[in-house]
Design an enzyme around this catalytic site. Structure first.
Site, PDB file in Angstrom:
ATOM      1  N   TYR A   5       0.793  -1.102   0.141  1.00  0.00           N
ATOM      2  CA  TYR A   5      -0.016   0.131   0.116  1.00  0.00           C
ATOM      3  C   TYR A   5       0.740   1.229  -0.018  1.00  0.00           C
ATOM      4  O   TYR A   5       0.388   2.512   0.351  1.00  0.00           O
ATOM      5  CB  TYR A   5      -0.905   0.241   1.215  1.00  0.00           C
ATOM      6  CG  TYR A   5      -1.769  -0.922   1.692  1.00  0.00           C
ATOM      7  CD1 TYR A   5      -2.680  -1.571   0.800  1.00  0.00           C
ATOM      8  CD2 TYR A   5      -1.385  -1.628   2.830  1.00  0.00           C
ATOM      9  CE1 TYR A   5      -3.446  -2.459   1.206  1.00  0.00           C
ATOM     10  CE2 TYR A   5      -2.279  -2.602   3.179  1.00  0.00           C
ATOM     11  CZ  TYR A   5      -3.291  -3.161   2.406  1.00  0.00           C
ATOM     12  OH  TYR A   5      -4.218  -4.101   2.711  1.00  0.00           O
ATOM     13  N   CYS A  57      14.590 -11.466  -1.708  1.00  0.00           N
ATOM     14  CA  CYS A  57      14.715 -11.156  -3.089  1.00  0.00           C
ATOM     15  C   CYS A  57      13.786 -10.567  -3.797  1.00  0.00           C
ATOM     16  O   CYS A  57      13.115 -11.005  -4.771  1.00  0.00           O
ATOM     17  CB  CYS A  57      15.090 -12.353  -3.672  1.00  0.00           C
ATOM     18  SG  CYS A  57      16.752 -13.089  -3.229  1.00  0.00           S
ATOM     19  N   GLU A  58      13.637  -9.148  -4.045  1.00  0.00           N
ATOM     20  CA  GLU A  58      12.639  -8.223  -4.512  1.00  0.00           C
ATOM     21  C   GLU A  58      12.903  -6.917  -4.150  1.00  0.00           C
ATOM     22  O   GLU A  58      13.305  -6.407  -2.893  1.00  0.00           O
ATOM     23  CB  GLU A  58      11.406  -8.656  -3.672  1.00  0.00           C
ATOM     24  CG  GLU A  58      10.071  -8.017  -4.243  1.00  0.00           C
ATOM     25  CD  GLU A  58       9.610  -8.992  -5.355  1.00  0.00           C
ATOM     26  OE1 GLU A  58       9.162  -8.436  -6.388  1.00  0.00           O
ATOM     27  OE2 GLU A  58       9.668 -10.412  -5.174  1.00  0.00           O
TER      28      GLU A  58
END
Ligand SMILES: *Cc1c(COP(=O)(O)O)cnc(C)c1O
Length: 425
Positions: A329, A356-357
Site C-alpha cells: 500500500y 529477493c525483491e
C-alpha cells in the site's frame, strides 16, 4: 522517531515495561511484540465512548487485523464480539473457547465448507454478501438458523488508499443500494426462516475524517427507511463497520477514537429521530484501532550499504514476508534505533529487508542515529495487518509473537522452525 512516546531507560526502548535488549536476547529477531495493556486500554476506550441512551451497542473486533488463540481470549475477557472472514479465523475463535453466538461471519465468497462449519457450530450471525451466497446458505440450513445481516454499499467515499476503500458501487463486497435487485435480495432474506437483523456497511480503512462516518450513518439510515417502506420490513440492527485511523508517522493526525464514536452515536440518534426509525442496536467492527499501536516489530541490523548513487541502506533480518504493507500500500512507518534512543537522528537511511525483491522495503527515507551491525531497529504501529499478513516468501520463517505487560513477557506464537516449513511438503 518515537512518535507514540514509549518509555526510554538507559538509552533503550522499553515496551510494556520490558527492555528491547532483553526481548531480543530471549526471543531473537525478527520479533512481533504486542503490549497487552495497550490492547485492553483500546477496548476500554471503545466501550466507554461507543454507548448511547437510545441504542444498545456492541463492539466486534475485526480479527483479520491480528488473530491468535491468546488474542481471542483477550477479546473474550474484554467482552467484545469477533468478526471472522474465513474457516481458519472461525476455527481459531472456537478452538480458543469463544462462545460462537458472539461470532459474525463475513466474506464475499464464503464456501460451502465454511457455511456448513458455521451452521454446525451455531455461529451467531452471518453477514450475507450476495444472492448466490444466500441461496447456498438457505439450502444448507436444516435445524439451526443464524441471524443475518446484509452487506450494502451506499457509495460513501472514504478518503483513504484505493485498495482499502470498500463501499463504492463497484466494490467486490456486498450489494449496491442503487441496484433494483438488492430489494429482491432483502425481501428474500427478510421473509426466510432466518432472523433478519438489518444492514452492514464498511466504508474502508485507516480513515481520519470523522465526517466520512457521519455521511455513512446518514446514508445507512436513509436506506433503512427506504427499504422498510418499500418492502414492509423491520430493521433493528445496523452494523457500521470499522476503519478508524491510527498513527503510523508524525504526519498522521491523531484523531482520538472518542471523536469517531461521538460522531457515529450523535448522527445515529439524530437521524433515528428525524426519520422515525426503530433501530434498536448499533454495531461497530474496529480491527486496526484495537491492535495497531500496541505492536512493535524488532529487527537486528545485519549490514549497511552506501550505493554508488548515494543511498544509505540498512539491512535488517526481516523482510516483506513479515512486513508487507510498505510494498502493498506504499504505507509509511516510523522507527527508532532502539538501543540508541538518546542519540541524535542525523543520518538519512532506507531500511530494507532481506527478501529477493527490489520492493522489499520496510521504511524509505528515515533519519536515525548512525547505525551499526547488531543494532536493534524498532518499527512502530505494526500490531495490525502484520502477523496476520505474514508469509513464507523466500522460505523465510514467520517470527514469534510475544505479549508484554507490566514488565513481563510471554510467547503467544512460537517462532516457526525449519521443520514447520517442510511439514506439508
Ligand atoms: C477489515 C474490516 C474491518 C476492520 O477494518 P479496520 O480498518 O481494521 O478497522 C471491519 N469490517 C469489515 C467488514 C472489514 O472488512
Amino acid at each position: 522517531m518515537n512518535i507514540l512516546e514509549f518509555e526510554v531507560k538507559n538509552n533503550e526502548l522499553i515496551i510494556g515495561g520490558v527492555s528491547v535488549s532483553s526481548l531480543v536476547k530471549e526471543y531473537k529477531t525478527p520479533l512481533y511484540v504486542m503490549d497487552e495493556d495497550v490492547i485492553r486500554n483500546n477496548c476500554n476506550r471503545l466501550k466507554y465512548s461507543f454507548s448511547s441512551s437510545l441504542f444498545d451497542t456492541e463492539i466486534i473486533y475485526a480479527s483479520k487485523a491480528f488473530l491468535t488463540k491468546e488474542m481471542v481470549k483477550l477479546i473474550d475477557e474484554e467482552g467484545l464480539s469477533l468478526d471472522v472472514v474465513s474457516l481458519g479465523e472461525c476455527y481459531t475463535a472456537i478452538q480458543a473457547g469463544l462462545n460462537p453466538s458472539r461470532i459474525y461471519f463475513h466474506g464475499n465468497n464464503k464456501s460451502e465448507e465454511e457455511l456448513v462449519f458455521a451452521l454446525k457450530h451455531h455461529v451467531g450471525t452471518i453477514v450475507i454478501d450476495n444472492l448466490d451466497e444466500f441461496l447456498l446458505l438457505q439450502s444448507l440450513a436444516k435445524d439451526y438458523y443464524p441471524s443475518l445481516l446484509l452487506r450494502i454499499n451506499t457509495g460513501v467515499e472514504a478518503h483513504t488508499h484505493e485498495y482499502i476503500k470498500t463501499t463504492t458501487h463497484n466494490s467486490k463486497f456486498g450489494v449496491s443500494i442503487l441496484s433494483e435487485s438488492t430489494y429482491d435480495l432483502i425481501e428474500r432474506v427478510a421473509s426466510s426462516n432466518f432472523p433478519f437483523l438489518g444492514f452492514h456497511g464498511h466504508i474502508g480503512s485507516q480513515i481520519f475524517e470523522t465526517s466520512s462516518f457521519k455521511e455513512h450513518v446518514d446514508e445507512m439510515m436513509k436506506y433503512t427507511l427506504n427499504a422498510e417502506k418499500r418492502l414492509n420490513i423491520k430493521v433493528t440492527v445496523l452494523n457500521l463497520g470499522g476503519g478508524f485511523g491510527v498513527k503510523y508517522t508524525s504526519e498522521d493526525h491523531n484523531q482520538p477514537i472518542e471523536d469517531f464514536m461521538k460522531v457515529i452515536i450523535e448522527s445515529a440518534e439524530e437521524k433515528q429521530e428525524e426519520l422515525g426509525l426503530g433501530i434498536k442496536k448499533l454495531l461497530i467492527e474496529p480491527g486496526r484501532f484495537i491492535v495497531a499501536e500496541a505492536g512493535v516489530t524488532l529487527y537486528q541490523v545485519g549490514s549497511t550499504k552506501k550505493t554508488y548513487s548515494g543511498m544509505n541502506y540498512v539491512f535488517v533480518d526481516g523482510s516483506m514476508a513479515d512486513h508487507i504493507r510498505t510494498a502493498l500500500y506504499q504505507a509509511t512507518y516510523s522507527a527508532s534505533l532502539a538501543n540508541k534512543m538518546n542519540e541524535t537522528e542525523d543520518t538519512l537511511y532506507t531500511i530494507a529487508g532481506k527478501a529477493c525483491e527490489s520492493g522489499d522495503m520496510i521504511i524509505k527515507n528515515i533519519y536515525l542515529p548512525k547505525v551499526c551491525k547488531n543494532d536493534i531497529i524498532a518499527v512502530f504501529t505494526t500490531g495490525a495487518y502484520h502477523y496476520s499478513m505474514a508469509s513464507n516468501y523466500n522460505r523465510l520463517l514467520k517470527p514469534a509473537v510475544v505479549f508484554v505487560s507490566k514488565g513481563n513477557s510471554r510467547t503467544v506464537v512460537k517462532r516457526e522452525t525449519l521443520e514447520d516449513l517442510l511439514r506439508n511438503d
